[in-house]
Design a protein around this motif. Sequence first.
Motif, PDB file in Angstrom:
ATOM      1  N   MET A  90       0.860  -1.154   0.000  1.00  0.00           N
ATOM      2  CA  MET A  90       0.000   0.000   0.000  1.00  0.00           C
ATOM      3  C   MET A  90       0.912   1.223   0.000  1.00  0.00           C
ATOM      4  O   MET A  90       1.857   1.286   0.759  1.00  0.00           O
ATOM      5  CB  MET A  90      -0.870  -0.028   1.247  1.00  0.00           C
ATOM      6  N   TYR A  91       0.606   2.170  -0.858  1.00  0.00           N
ATOM      7  CA  TYR A  91       1.410   3.379  -0.997  1.00  0.00           C
ATOM      8  C   TYR A  91       0.566   4.615  -0.712  1.00  0.00           C
ATOM      9  O   TYR A  91      -0.630   4.618  -0.986  1.00  0.00           O
ATOM     10  CB  TYR A  91       1.945   3.505  -2.421  1.00  0.00           C
ATOM     11  N   ASN A  92       1.211   5.669  -0.221  1.00  0.00           N
ATOM     12  CA  ASN A  92       0.499   6.937  -0.086  1.00  0.00           C
ATOM     13  C   ASN A  92       0.634   7.727  -1.386  1.00  0.00           C
ATOM     14  O   ASN A  92       1.255   7.264  -2.343  1.00  0.00           O
ATOM     15  CB  ASN A  92       0.988   7.739   1.130  1.00  0.00           C
ATOM     16  N   ARG A  93       0.076   8.900  -1.438  1.00  0.00           N
ATOM     17  CA  ARG A  93       0.075   9.687  -2.685  1.00  0.00           C
ATOM     18  C   ARG A  93       1.457  10.142  -3.118  1.00  0.00           C
ATOM     19  O   ARG A  93       1.645  10.552  -4.253  1.00  0.00           O
ATOM     20  CB  ARG A  93      -0.851  10.883  -2.552  1.00  0.00           C
ATOM     21  N   TYR A  94       2.432  10.073  -2.225  1.00  0.00           N
ATOM     22  CA  TYR A  94       3.792  10.471  -2.548  1.00  0.00           C
ATOM     23  C   TYR A  94       4.661   9.293  -2.963  1.00  0.00           C
ATOM     24  O   TYR A  94       5.847   9.451  -3.209  1.00  0.00           O
ATOM     25  CB  TYR A  94       4.423  11.189  -1.357  1.00  0.00           C
ATOM     26  N   GLY A  95       4.079   8.102  -3.025  1.00  0.00           N
ATOM     27  CA  GLY A  95       4.813   6.921  -3.436  1.00  0.00           C
ATOM     28  C   GLY A  95       5.553   6.230  -2.310  1.00  0.00           C
ATOM     29  O   GLY A  95       6.308   5.291  -2.555  1.00  0.00           O
ATOM     30  N   ASN A  96       5.331   6.674  -1.069  1.00  0.00           N
ATOM     31  CA  ASN A  96       5.977   6.030   0.077  1.00  0.00           C
ATOM     32  C   ASN A  96       5.165   4.812   0.498  1.00  0.00           C
ATOM     33  O   ASN A  96       3.940   4.868   0.578  1.00  0.00           O
ATOM     34  CB  ASN A  96       6.080   6.999   1.258  1.00  0.00           C
ATOM     35  N   ILE A  97       5.839   3.715   0.803  1.00  0.00           N
ATOM     36  CA  ILE A  97       5.148   2.493   1.183  1.00  0.00           C
ATOM     37  C   ILE A  97       4.644   2.585   2.623  1.00  0.00           C
ATOM     38  O   ILE A  97       5.347   3.062   3.507  1.00  0.00           O
ATOM     39  CB  ILE A  97       6.046   1.261   0.978  1.00  0.00           C
ATOM     40  N   LEU A  98       3.394   2.196   2.836  1.00  0.00           N
ATOM     41  CA  LEU A  98       2.785   2.195   4.162  1.00  0.00           C
ATOM     42  C   LEU A  98       2.611   0.784   4.694  1.00  0.00           C
ATOM     43  O   LEU A  98       2.645   0.555   5.895  1.00  0.00           O
ATOM     44  CB  LEU A  98       1.398   2.841   4.119  1.00  0.00           C
ATOM     45  N   PHE A  99       2.384  -0.160   3.791  1.00  0.00           N
ATOM     46  CA  PHE A  99       2.081  -1.534   4.207  1.00  0.00           C
ATOM     47  C   PHE A  99       2.549  -2.495   3.134  1.00  0.00           C
ATOM     48  O   PHE A  99       2.394  -2.241   1.946  1.00  0.00           O
ATOM     49  CB  PHE A  99       0.580  -1.685   4.406  1.00  0.00           C
ATOM     50  N   LYS A 100       3.125  -3.588   3.584  1.00  0.00           N
ATOM     51  CA  LYS A 100       3.548  -4.651   2.679  1.00  0.00           C
ATOM     52  C   LYS A 100       3.021  -5.951   3.250  1.00  0.00           C
ATOM     53  O   LYS A 100       3.466  -6.389   4.300  1.00  0.00           O
ATOM     54  CB  LYS A 100       5.074  -4.659   2.594  1.00  0.00           C
ATOM     55  N   GLY A 101       2.024  -6.527   2.605  1.00  0.00           N
ATOM     56  CA  GLY A 101       1.392  -7.739   3.108  1.00  0.00           C
ATOM     57  C   GLY A 101       2.009  -8.999   2.545  1.00  0.00           C
ATOM     58  O   GLY A 101       2.706  -8.975   1.539  1.00  0.00           O
ATOM     59  N   ASN A 102       1.745 -10.095   3.208  1.00  0.00           N
ATOM     60  CA  ASN A 102       2.154 -11.417   2.736  1.00  0.00           C
ATOM     61  C   ASN A 102       1.211 -12.444   3.358  1.00  0.00           C
ATOM     62  O   ASN A 102       0.231 -12.091   3.988  1.00  0.00           O
ATOM     63  CB  ASN A 102       3.626 -11.699   3.066  1.00  0.00           C
ATOM     64  N   ILE A 103       1.521 -13.708   3.227  1.00  0.00           N
ATOM     65  CA  ILE A 103       0.648 -14.764   3.732  1.00  0.00           C
ATOM     66  C   ILE A 103       0.452 -14.671   5.252  1.00  0.00           C
ATOM     67  O   ILE A 103      -0.601 -15.005   5.774  1.00  0.00           O
ATOM     68  CB  ILE A 103       1.173 -16.157   3.319  1.00  0.00           C
ATOM     69  N   ASP A 143       0.288   2.977   9.467  1.00  0.00           N
ATOM     70  CA  ASP A 143       1.515   3.096   8.693  1.00  0.00           C
ATOM     71  C   ASP A 143       2.569   2.221   9.359  1.00  0.00           C
ATOM     72  O   ASP A 143       3.271   2.651  10.257  1.00  0.00           O
ATOM     73  CB  ASP A 143       1.951   4.551   8.652  1.00  0.00           C
ATOM     74  N   SER A 144       2.661   0.984   8.932  1.00  0.00           N
ATOM     75  CA  SER A 144       3.556   0.018   9.575  1.00  0.00           C
ATOM     76  C   SER A 144       5.005   0.176   9.141  1.00  0.00           C
ATOM     77  O   SER A 144       5.893  -0.448   9.708  1.00  0.00           O
ATOM     78  CB  SER A 144       3.090  -1.401   9.279  1.00  0.00           C
ATOM     79  N   GLU A 145       5.265   1.024   8.151  1.00  0.00           N
ATOM     80  CA  GLU A 145       6.619   1.174   7.642  1.00  0.00           C
ATOM     81  C   GLU A 145       7.329   2.429   8.146  1.00  0.00           C
ATOM     82  O   GLU A 145       8.457   2.681   7.772  1.00  0.00           O
ATOM     83  CB  GLU A 145       6.595   1.191   6.103  1.00  0.00           C
ATOM     84  N   SER A 146       6.700   3.231   8.984  1.00  0.00           N
ATOM     85  CA  SER A 146       7.355   4.452   9.475  1.00  0.00           C
ATOM     86  C   SER A 146       7.325   4.502  10.993  1.00  0.00           C
ATOM     87  O   SER A 146       6.750   3.650  11.651  1.00  0.00           O
ATOM     88  CB  SER A 146       6.657   5.697   8.916  1.00  0.00           C
ATOM     89  N   ASN A 147       7.914   5.540  11.517  1.00  0.00           N
ATOM     90  CA  ASN A 147       7.949   5.739  12.969  1.00  0.00           C
ATOM     91  C   ASN A 147       6.984   6.831  13.410  1.00  0.00           C
ATOM     92  O   ASN A 147       7.216   7.497  14.402  1.00  0.00           O
ATOM     93  CB  ASN A 147       9.375   6.096  13.404  1.00  0.00           C
ATOM     94  N   ALA A 148       5.900   7.026  12.671  1.00  0.00           N
ATOM     95  CA  ALA A 148       4.926   8.062  12.995  1.00  0.00           C
ATOM     96  C   ALA A 148       4.279   7.769  14.350  1.00  0.00           C
ATOM     97  O   ALA A 148       4.106   6.623  14.730  1.00  0.00           O
ATOM     98  CB  ALA A 148       3.847   8.132  11.913  1.00  0.00           C
ATOM     99  N   VAL A 149       3.898   8.816  15.046  1.00  0.00           N
ATOM    100  CA  VAL A 149       3.273   8.671  16.354  1.00  0.00           C
ATOM    101  C   VAL A 149       1.967   7.900  16.207  1.00  0.00           C
ATOM    102  O   VAL A 149       1.077   8.307  15.479  1.00  0.00           O
ATOM    103  CB  VAL A 149       3.005  10.063  16.980  1.00  0.00           C
ATOM    104  N   GLY A 150       1.869   6.779  16.875  1.00  0.00           N
ATOM    105  CA  GLY A 150       0.675   5.952  16.801  1.00  0.00           C
ATOM    106  C   GLY A 150       0.554   5.155  15.526  1.00  0.00           C
ATOM    107  O   GLY A 150      -0.182   4.207  15.456  1.00  0.00           O
TER     108      GLY A 150
END
Length: 60
Positions: A1-14, A23-30
């Motif tokens: 899953m990408y945001n509008r700027y092309g940064n990845i937010l989520f990468k799923g698998n089995i 946003d599982s790929e960043s260190n954002a608050v919460g």
Amino acid sequence: MYNRYGNILFKGNINKPEWDGKDSESNAVGGIAPNGVYFYVVYFNKGNKPSKQGRLYLNR
């Protein structure tokens, strides 16, 4: 899953197939992803099946 700027937010698998709206790929608050349009690409691991792309609107 990408945001509008092309940064990845989520990468799923089995083991982690569903996006929980965070946003599982960043260190954002919460880790909560803000409202907006998000883009996805699904790659299939079956022969030569083409990938699927789309978008969704997240509104909390």
